[in-house]
Design a protein around this motif. Structure first.
Motif, PDB file in Angstrom:
ATOM      1  N   SER A   1       1.886  -4.893   5.473  1.00  0.00           N
ATOM      2  CA  SER A   1       2.239  -5.498   6.493  1.00  0.00           C
ATOM      3  C   SER A   1       2.393  -4.093   7.648  1.00  0.00           C
ATOM      4  O   SER A   1       2.341  -4.530   8.746  1.00  0.00           O
ATOM      5  CB  SER A   1       3.736  -6.179   6.415  1.00  0.00           C
ATOM      6  N   ARG A   2       2.270  -2.846   6.925  1.00  0.00           N
ATOM      7  CA  ARG A   2       2.573  -1.681   7.881  1.00  0.00           C
ATOM      8  C   ARG A   2       0.915  -1.515   8.346  1.00  0.00           C
ATOM      9  O   ARG A   2      -0.059  -1.788   7.973  1.00  0.00           O
ATOM     10  CB  ARG A   2       3.355  -0.631   7.251  1.00  0.00           C
ATOM     11  N   GLY A   3       1.008  -0.504   9.180  1.00  0.00           N
ATOM     12  CA  GLY A   3      -0.274   0.193   9.670  1.00  0.00           C
ATOM     13  C   GLY A   3      -1.049   1.147   8.974  1.00  0.00           C
ATOM     14  O   GLY A   3      -2.304   1.477   9.444  1.00  0.00           O
ATOM     15  N   GLY A   4      -0.756   1.625   7.820  1.00  0.00           N
ATOM     16  CA  GLY A   4      -1.447   2.360   6.961  1.00  0.00           C
ATOM     17  C   GLY A   4      -0.661   2.399   5.579  1.00  0.00           C
ATOM     18  O   GLY A   4       0.420   2.165   5.222  1.00  0.00           O
ATOM     19  N   PRO A   5      -0.943   3.424   4.713  1.00  0.00           N
ATOM     20  CA  PRO A   5      -0.653   3.634   3.056  1.00  0.00           C
ATOM     21  C   PRO A   5       0.644   4.467   3.245  1.00  0.00           C
ATOM     22  O   PRO A   5       0.904   5.589   4.173  1.00  0.00           O
ATOM     23  CB  PRO A   5      -1.790   4.225   2.699  1.00  0.00           C
TER      24      PRO A   5
ATOM     25  N   GLU B   1     -10.594  -1.850  -1.240  1.00  0.00           N
ATOM     26  CA  GLU B   1     -10.465  -2.473   0.151  1.00  0.00           C
ATOM     27  C   GLU B   1      -9.136  -2.403   0.584  1.00  0.00           C
ATOM     28  O   GLU B   1      -8.305  -2.992  -0.243  1.00  0.00           O
ATOM     29  CB  GLU B   1     -11.111  -3.674   0.746  1.00  0.00           C
ATOM     30  N   PHE B   2      -8.708  -1.808   1.710  1.00  0.00           N
ATOM     31  CA  PHE B   2      -7.224  -1.845   2.185  1.00  0.00           C
ATOM     32  C   PHE B   2      -7.393  -2.738   3.369  1.00  0.00           C
ATOM     33  O   PHE B   2      -8.063  -2.305   4.434  1.00  0.00           O
ATOM     34  CB  PHE B   2      -6.774  -0.577   2.361  1.00  0.00           C
ATOM     35  N   LEU B   3      -6.319  -3.711   3.592  1.00  0.00           N
ATOM     36  CA  LEU B   3      -6.114  -4.633   4.838  1.00  0.00           C
ATOM     37  C   LEU B   3      -4.634  -4.299   5.295  1.00  0.00           C
ATOM     38  O   LEU B   3      -3.958  -4.534   4.748  1.00  0.00           O
ATOM     39  CB  LEU B   3      -6.485  -6.100   4.459  1.00  0.00           C
ATOM     40  N   TYR B   4      -4.645  -3.639   6.532  1.00  0.00           N
ATOM     41  CA  TYR B   4      -3.389  -3.131   7.163  1.00  0.00           C
ATOM     42  C   TYR B   4      -2.836  -4.576   8.047  1.00  0.00           C
ATOM     43  O   TYR B   4      -3.845  -5.081   8.651  1.00  0.00           O
ATOM     44  CB  TYR B   4      -3.180  -1.883   7.818  1.00  0.00           C
TER      45      TYR B   4
ATOM     46  N   ALA C   1       0.942  -1.263   0.066  1.00  0.00           N
ATOM     47  CA  ALA C   1      -0.204   0.246   0.100  1.00  0.00           C
ATOM     48  C   ALA C   1       0.930   1.331  -0.144  1.00  0.00           C
ATOM     49  O   ALA C   1       0.542   2.193   0.635  1.00  0.00           O
ATOM     50  CB  ALA C   1      -0.994   0.019   1.159  1.00  0.00           C
ATOM     51  N   GLY C   2       2.106   1.314  -0.811  1.00  0.00           N
ATOM     52  CA  GLY C   2       2.709   2.290  -0.965  1.00  0.00           C
ATOM     53  C   GLY C   2       2.399   3.121  -2.001  1.00  0.00           C
ATOM     54  O   GLY C   2       1.176   2.930  -2.324  1.00  0.00           O
ATOM     55  N   VAL C   3       3.125   4.228  -2.384  1.00  0.00           N
ATOM     56  CA  VAL C   3       2.453   4.882  -3.488  1.00  0.00           C
ATOM     57  C   VAL C   3       2.217   4.258  -4.772  1.00  0.00           C
ATOM     58  O   VAL C   3       1.261   4.634  -5.393  1.00  0.00           O
ATOM     59  CB  VAL C   3       3.657   6.379  -3.690  1.00  0.00           C
TER      60      VAL C   3
END
Length: 449
Positions: free
Chosen positions: A53-57, A206-209, A30-32
């Motif tokens: 794997s991280r907590g946000g984009p 949908e984004f799953l962190y 969920a990087g750029v």
């Protein structure tokens, strides 16, 4: 991949766990880059899920980006890609079609100054930019002194370390350069990724962190899904690897590397920060500078500071960690001294604090510093990898390139034999995706800054 890994992967391919979730397209990262791809695919009506794997984009390598938006490249497809993406950065909210409640990243039209130096073919870069209508102003030493009084136009290269006597030698002449007024930088790269993710969510993605990939599942010929740590499984006929520094590990899990000519690996990146000298911001317009003569790039930053990165010259030691999650947490003293002294020889009246300060990141590199935007030999498995040094500035158009690639290949287009030509909807430039193929011939080169 070890023999035991291969056996495990084969077993999983035939004994995939019951799916707890399913999606049409799964993006890893969920990087750029991953967020831009999610936006463009969602705009086309695809069901898109992004795992990170991280907590946000943008919490990974994107957050350590210098976020420069430039258009100078030795190869036309990269220059054209950056030019089309730059048009979108400059009208960021219009491109996104959504306003992020967390705030909006801002394009700073600071301009870009590119000095001559070893390995930099300025006439070739200028020709590329002028061919698609980017205004470029050529400067000699006298013009450099007049336009940028805070910079020393002396020619000191080739790059060297401070312990080398050559580093301290007098200038052998004056540099030429070119100036691109429409270049600049984004003020907050992590927020830019958040903006992309928010826009993608507005279009149904949908984004799953805090989800770590444990394995890529296939039926022997095609992707069927992704297993996550903790026993979670997501069924998906299409998977996109946009995992940045973790991309090599993901490709190994997929068993996708058999026909790759360029490969990727992580590299530690240290960007130092120093106070800007009095008047530098005003006298030099806050510009972004690419300086291959000293193998640095730098720009003004928040708090009246200058951030400085390396262009990885031959004299510098490069560090390739085995694990992107296990790297240094603060700038090395040796890096601090080398980069600050290089900058001090270029920027007049620069003061160097005794305490190191900067940003630590991890790059995702190919052997030739050209990204790979491509399909693979595994049906449904795509890659947008090796993007460090390029990916941030190219991201808004990479999303469209990858969505067009996936749509065409899934529709039966033989991309390996007939590489796609994609025309940008904002500037009209055409990008040959064959340049970014996993099958291309590799000609090793250093970073572009």
């Amino acid at each position: 991949m070890t023999s035991s890994d291969t056996s495990n992967a084969t077993e999983l391919a035939h004994h995939a766990p019951d799916a707890r979730a399913s999606t049409e397209i799964l993006i890893i990262g969920a990087g750029v880059i991953g967020s831009a791809i999610a936006l463009e695919l969602a705009r086309r009506g695809a069901q898109v899920t992004v795992v990170d794997s991280r907590g946000g984009p943008g919490y990974g390598s994107t957050s350590a980006s210098s976020a420069m938006v430039r258009y100078h490249y030795h190869h036309f497809p990269e220059a054209a890609l950056a030019w089309e993406a730059g048009a979108r950065w400059q009208e960021w909210e219009r491109y996104l079609g959504a306003t992020d409640p967390a705030g909006m990243a801002t394009f700073i039209r600071s301009g870009g100054l590119v000095l001559e130096g070893p390995g930099y073919d300025l006439p070739r870069m200028i020709a590329h930019m002028r061919s698609f209508g980017c205004p470029v102003e050529e400067l000699d030493g006298a013009a450099l002194r007049e336009r940028f009084p805070g910079l020393d136009p002396g020619k000191f290269g080739p790059p060297a370390l401070p312990e080398d006597d050559h580093f301290w030698a007098d200038a052998t002449g004056e540099l030429t350069a070119f100036w691109v007024e429409s270049a600049g930088h984004m003020d907050d790269p992590q927020l830019a990724a958040h903006n992309l993710a928010h826009a993608a969510q507005q279009n149904g993605a949908e984004f799953l962190y805090r989800r770590e990939v444990a394995d890529i599942i296939t039926d022997g010929a095609r992707i069927t899904g992704v297993a996550l740590t903790g026993g979670e499984y997501i069924s998906a006929p299409i998977v996109v690897n946009a995992a940045g520094p973790w991309s090599a590990k993901i490709n190994q899990m997929a068993g996708a590397l058999a026909d790759f000519n360029p490969t990727t690996r992580p590299m530690e990146q240290e960007v130092i920060s120093v106070p800007a000298p009095p008047g530098f911001r005003l006298g030099d317009g806050g510009t972004c500078v690419t300086d291959p003569d000293f193998a640095t790039y730098f720009r003004v930053h928040a708090g009246n500071t200058i951030i400085v990165g390396a262009m990885e010259p031959e004299c510098d030691e490069l560090v390739y960690p085995d694990d992107p999650d296990n790297v240094i947490t603060s700038v090395r003293q040796s890096t601090w001294e080398t980069q600050s002294l290089r900058l001090a020889r270029r920027v007049r009246n620069l003061g160097i604090p005794s305490k190191p300060s900067g940003i630590i990141g991890v790059y995702d590199l190919t052997d030739d510093w050209i990204p790979i935007y491509d399909k693979t030999s595994i049906g449904g498995y795509y890659v947008a990898i090796g993007t460090s040094g390029h990916g941030f500035k190219q991201a808004p158009f990479v999303g469209e390139l990858m969505s067009e690639l996936i749509s065409s290949v899934e529709g039966g287009h033989p991309h390996d034999e007939q590489p796609l030509q994609v025309t940008g909807s904002w500037t009209g430039v055409t990008v040959d995706l064959g340049h970014f193929s996993r099958l291309r011939s590799v000609i090793p080169q250093r970073a572009m800054g």
